[in-house]
Write a protein that holds these residues in place. Structure first.
Motif, PDB file in Angstrom:
ATOM      1  N   GLU A 417       9.660  -7.225  -2.942  1.00  0.00           N
ATOM      2  CA  GLU A 417       8.628  -7.442  -3.953  1.00  0.00           C
ATOM      3  C   GLU A 417       7.960  -8.811  -3.788  1.00  0.00           C
ATOM      4  OE1 GLU A 417       8.197  -7.083  -8.824  1.00  0.00           O
ATOM      5  OE2 GLU A 417      10.053  -6.479  -7.819  1.00  0.00           O
ATOM      6  N   VAL A 418       8.758  -9.828  -3.486  1.00  0.00           N
ATOM      7  CA  VAL A 418       8.207 -11.166  -3.268  1.00  0.00           C
ATOM      8  C   VAL A 418       7.277 -11.171  -2.065  1.00  0.00           C
ATOM      9  CG1 VAL A 418       8.800 -13.527  -2.580  1.00  0.00           C
ATOM     10  CG2 VAL A 418      10.095 -12.397  -4.384  1.00  0.00           C
ATOM     11  N   LEU A 419       7.689 -10.510  -0.995  1.00  0.00           N
ATOM     12  CA  LEU A 419       6.861 -10.471   0.212  1.00  0.00           C
ATOM     13  C   LEU A 419       5.544  -9.738  -0.036  1.00  0.00           C
ATOM     14  CD1 LEU A 419       9.587  -9.759   2.916  1.00  0.00           C
ATOM     15  CD2 LEU A 419       8.297 -11.866   2.613  1.00  0.00           C
ATOM     16  N   ARG A 420       5.594  -8.635  -0.781  1.00  0.00           N
ATOM     17  CA  ARG A 420       4.354  -7.906  -1.069  1.00  0.00           C
ATOM     18  C   ARG A 420       3.416  -8.775  -1.910  1.00  0.00           C
ATOM     19  NH1 ARG A 420       4.450  -2.463   0.287  1.00  0.00           N
ATOM     20  NH2 ARG A 420       6.515  -1.526   0.659  1.00  0.00           N
ATOM     21  N   GLY A 421       3.972  -9.538  -2.844  1.00  0.00           N
ATOM     22  CA  GLY A 421       3.140 -10.455  -3.615  1.00  0.00           C
ATOM     23  C   GLY A 421       2.563 -11.565  -2.753  1.00  0.00           C
ATOM     24  N   PHE A 422       3.353 -12.062  -1.810  1.00  0.00           N
ATOM     25  CA  PHE A 422       2.910 -13.122  -0.899  1.00  0.00           C
ATOM     26  C   PHE A 422       1.707 -12.661  -0.077  1.00  0.00           C
ATOM     27  CE2 PHE A 422       3.245 -15.384   3.190  1.00  0.00           C
ATOM     28  CZ  PHE A 422       3.271 -16.699   2.755  1.00  0.00           C
ATOM     29  N   LEU A 423       1.711 -11.388   0.340  1.00  0.00           N
ATOM     30  CA  LEU A 423       0.610 -10.858   1.158  1.00  0.00           C
ATOM     31  C   LEU A 423      -0.734 -10.868   0.431  1.00  0.00           C
ATOM     32  CD1 LEU A 423       2.331  -7.758   2.815  1.00  0.00           C
ATOM     33  CD2 LEU A 423       1.715  -9.909   3.934  1.00  0.00           C
ATOM     34  N   GLY A 444      12.694  -2.452   6.390  1.00  0.00           N
ATOM     35  CA  GLY A 444      12.579  -1.037   6.049  1.00  0.00           C
ATOM     36  C   GLY A 444      11.722  -0.744   4.839  1.00  0.00           C
ATOM     37  N   ALA A 445      10.822  -1.695   4.476  1.00  0.00           N
ATOM     38  CA  ALA A 445       9.933  -1.464   3.335  1.00  0.00           C
ATOM     39  C   ALA A 445       8.941  -0.357   3.663  1.00  0.00           C
ATOM     40  CB  ALA A 445       9.187  -2.747   2.977  1.00  0.00           C
ATOM     41  N   SER A 446       8.707   0.507   2.693  1.00  0.00           N
ATOM     42  CA  SER A 446       7.820   1.650   2.932  1.00  0.00           C
ATOM     43  C   SER A 446       6.374   1.201   3.062  1.00  0.00           C
ATOM     44  CB  SER A 446       7.946   2.655   1.786  1.00  0.00           C
ATOM     45  OG  SER A 446       7.611   2.042   0.549  1.00  0.00           O
ATOM     46  N   ALA A 447       5.652   1.835   3.970  1.00  0.00           N
ATOM     47  CA  ALA A 447       4.234   1.577   4.184  1.00  0.00           C
ATOM     48  C   ALA A 447       3.427   2.486   3.253  1.00  0.00           C
ATOM     49  CB  ALA A 447       3.881   1.819   5.644  1.00  0.00           C
ATOM     50  N   PRO A 448       2.130   2.197   3.046  1.00  0.00           N
ATOM     51  CA  PRO A 448       1.347   1.134   3.688  1.00  0.00           C
ATOM     52  C   PRO A 448       1.586  -0.227   3.026  1.00  0.00           C
ATOM     53  CG  PRO A 448      -0.042   2.358   2.175  1.00  0.00           C
ATOM     54  CD  PRO A 448       1.284   3.048   2.174  1.00  0.00           C
ATOM     55  N   TYR A 449       1.116  -1.292   3.711  1.00  0.00           N
ATOM     56  CA  TYR A 449       1.232  -2.650   3.207  1.00  0.00           C
ATOM     57  C   TYR A 449      -0.159  -3.159   2.820  1.00  0.00           C
ATOM     58  CZ  TYR A 449       5.510  -2.066   5.956  1.00  0.00           C
ATOM     59  OH  TYR A 449       6.681  -1.579   6.482  1.00  0.00           O
ATOM     60  N   HIS A 450      -0.288  -3.632   1.605  1.00  0.00           N
ATOM     61  CA  HIS A 450      -1.559  -4.185   1.136  1.00  0.00           C
ATOM     62  C   HIS A 450      -1.535  -5.696   1.336  1.00  0.00           C
ATOM     63  CE1 HIS A 450      -2.995  -0.476  -0.870  1.00  0.00           C
ATOM     64  NE2 HIS A 450      -1.692  -0.237  -0.982  1.00  0.00           N
ATOM     65  N   ALA A 451      -2.599  -6.229   1.900  1.00  0.00           N
ATOM     66  CA  ALA A 451      -2.646  -7.670   2.178  1.00  0.00           C
ATOM     67  C   ALA A 451      -4.083  -8.158   2.113  1.00  0.00           C
ATOM     68  CB  ALA A 451      -2.047  -7.962   3.550  1.00  0.00           C
ATOM     69  N   ARG A 452      -4.213  -9.467   1.857  1.00  0.00           N
ATOM     70  CA  ARG A 452      -5.518 -10.120   1.968  1.00  0.00           C
ATOM     71  C   ARG A 452      -5.523 -10.897   3.274  1.00  0.00           C
ATOM     72  NH1 ARG A 452      -8.971  -9.807  -2.064  1.00  0.00           N
ATOM     73  NH2 ARG A 452     -10.221 -11.438  -1.064  1.00  0.00           N
ATOM     74  N   LEU A 453      -6.281 -10.405   4.235  1.00  0.00           N
ATOM     75  CA  LEU A 453      -6.396 -11.029   5.549  1.00  0.00           C
ATOM     76  C   LEU A 453      -7.865 -11.258   5.865  1.00  0.00           C
ATOM     77  CD1 LEU A 453      -3.794  -8.868   7.535  1.00  0.00           C
ATOM     78  CD2 LEU A 453      -3.503 -11.233   6.794  1.00  0.00           C
TER      79      LEU A 453
END
Length: 576
Positions: A417-423, A444-453
């Protein structure tokens, strides 16, 4: 208990004499000095004089009741507390809780039970609500019957929810605690203890702005809330608001806590704020008042003593902590540090008041572990987890990279959860976010991954993940995978694990300026060679080069670069 404001001595320049204003503040200060010297008789006299000067000030009255209770004059203390409720402030409901304590001390359990119930009925979400509930259980045991509960019970569910949130905080599950407490303060807006813990949850996860907003909400409802004032002072210091911080320190130094829990809160806050002399005074007071002080309290006293240069006292307290908690590495670590300090002219930094190893030492110890075998106590220690969350929010780029590597080892739901917030944080470096993406995949976190890049929000599928990896991280995987593949079957798990750590250390040192890696086999051969050399295995440079199909001169050139990383690892591990 709260200390009243004391005026400073006034100098009349015209007459060149010093005029002392003999007001309540003056007598209060004299009382506190007497308390510090354990002269309770004099402290009582001065508190009585302070009450005479300001008879309508409930703070002065509570201080008087407190010193009477400390002296074992429980009935007189209760007379003062009853007078407060009848004549001064009928809404100061904590007086019922103080009276209940006094009654319990003279074995009047029936009266203590009635007073506890009255307190909970008047202020079910009060500051001492949990302690009052525990006291009711204790009194029921003494009276040989089932615990009684207050007639008004709409807040009992809130208390249970608050207890659950506190358990989460103590276990290091800060995000879960945050969710519970946010629901709780919405359901019970006047539950200030829940708001204070919500501020702490935000603080532990590095959400400083949200922590400040929550503290201000508490102080709007109760301007004299000790926990909120302490938390605010610490936040002001972290944010560099020196003037506000100094004002709050001035206020906090004028408090004389009645309850041991308040004294502990004030003492630790003074330590965190760098007010080490005041912290040491309070911790020594706690050691005298607590009938069974635990190892952490001795560590706090030792830290304060060290920070004011009282090294003999620091040694004494850390030895007590070691004797009480022989399994802990903390007292032994600081006793060793103290021995080094005494033999050096170097100025040493202040010791942390947290009963844990320093953050840098934690990382070193984690690096020495097998990556998939970090002890459960490391994963679950709330102070360690808090330091990781804090560092990910407020550390420099190097520290954030280290924390992301540690998260790959811890790999639990809260880390995900912390990593997803960091993204999703706009202010974070895109390269670090790409490392976070890699860690999410590895745990092993389920995809997709949302990020601001690149300034826009994207959704990344597993098939796209490789192209989102930073170049140096892709290289890390390719070289390491090549090396481990050739080592398989000839090296044990420990030796292969050393290859991973040495290569990670090399990248940590050089990731901002990596040398060009044109042929991964050359670096893979060099990595295998330094691992073999580290373990005393008979692998020559020529044999390593032939095994990977590259020239020995290429391998030798890379070995010289890798040897620094190997040296650092050797100094940190059992090979030193």
């Amino acid at each position: 208990m709260k200390r009243s404001q004391a005026d400073q001595p006034n100098r009349d320049q015209g007459r060149k004499v010093i005029s002392l204003r003999m007001d309540a503040g003056f007598f209060f200060e004299r009382a506190v000095r007497s308390l510090d010297r354990y002269r309770y008789d004099k402290a009582l006299k001065y508190f009585r004089l302070a009450v005479e000067k300001e008879p309508n000030n409930p703070v002065n009255q509570c201080n008087l009741a407190g010193i009477l209770s400390e002296m074992g004059r429980f009935e007189e203390s209760n007379e003062v507390l009853e007078r407060i409720l009848q004549e001064v402030d009928p809404h100061l409901h904590e007086c019922y809780f103080y009276m209940a304590n006094n009654c319990a001390n003279v074995d009047d359990f029936e009266k203590a039970e009635e007073l506890c119930l009255r307190y909970l009925e008047e202020d079910p979400a009060g500051e001492f609500a949990e302690e009052a509930e525990e006291m009711l259980d204790m009194l029921a045991y003494e009276l040989g019957r089932q615990p009684r509960r207050p007639k008004a019970q709409p807040r009992n569910a809130s208390l249970r929810k608050h207890e659950e949130a506190r358990d989460c905080l103590e276990a290091g599950h800060f995000l879960r605690a945050t969710r519970i407490l946010e629901e709780l303060v919405e359901e019970a807006p006047d539950f200030l203890a829940a708001r204070n813990n919500l501020a702490l949850a935000h603080y532990y996860t590095g959400e400083l702005d949200r922590a400040v907003d929550t503290i201000r909400e508490v102080l709007e409802k109760d301007p004299q809330n000790l926990h909120a004032l302490c938390n605010w002072a610490v936040l002001c210091q972290h944010q560099g608001e020196t003037k506000q911080r100094d004002q709050l320190v001035g206020v906090l130094k004028k408090w004389a806590p009645f309850h041991l829990e308040h004294t502990m809160k004030l003492a630790t806050t003074m330590g965190v704020l760098g007010e080490h002399h005041e912290a040491y005074r309070l911790f020594r007071q706690l050691l005298k008042l607590d009938p069974e002080p635990d190892s952490s309290l001795f560590h706090y006293a030792a830290a304060a003593a060290f920070n004011i240069g009282e090294w003999n006292q620091a040694r004494k307290h850390w030895r007590m902590a070691r004797d009480l908690d022989p399994e802990s590495e903390v007292p032994r670590f600081y006793l060793n540090q103290l021995a080094e300090t005494e033999g050096s002219l170097q100025r040493w930094p202040s010791v942390s008041y947290h009963y844990q190893l320093p953050f840098e030492e934690q990382l070193l110890q984690l690096d020495r572990q097998q990556q998939r075998a970090i002890p459960d106590q490391i994963k679950q220690n709330p102070l360690i987890r808090s330091s990781f969350f804090w560092a990910l929010n407020h550390g420099d780029r190097e520290t954030k990279l280290q924390v992301l590597q540690v998260f790959e080892w811890i790999r639990d739901g809260e880390v995900e959860e912390v990593l997803r917030g960091f993204l999703m944080k706009e202010e974070e470096d895109d390269d670090l976010k790409r490392v976070a993406l890699y860690v999410l995949r590895e745990i092993g976190a389920s995809a997709p991954y949302h990020a601001r890049l690149g300034g826009r929000e994207v959704m990344i599928q597993p098939t796209q993940l490789a192209q989102e990896m930073p170049k140096w991280l892709q290289t890390w995987r390719q070289v390491l995978d090549c090396c481990l593949k050739r080592m398989a079957g000839e090296y044990d798990r420990t030796q292969m694990n050393d290859a991973e750590i040495i290569w990670a250390e090399f990248l940590r040192q050089h990731h901002s300026n990596l040398p060009a890696i044109r042929k991964m086999e050359g670096w893979a051969a060099a990595l295998e060679y330094v691992v073999a050399k580290l373990h005393g295995l008979s692998l020559t440079l020529e044999k390593a080069a032939g095994k990977h199909g590259v020239s020995s001169s290429t391998v030798g050139r890379h070995v010289r670069v890798l040897e620094e990383a190997c040296r650092v690892y050797r100094n940190q591990s059992h090979f030193s």
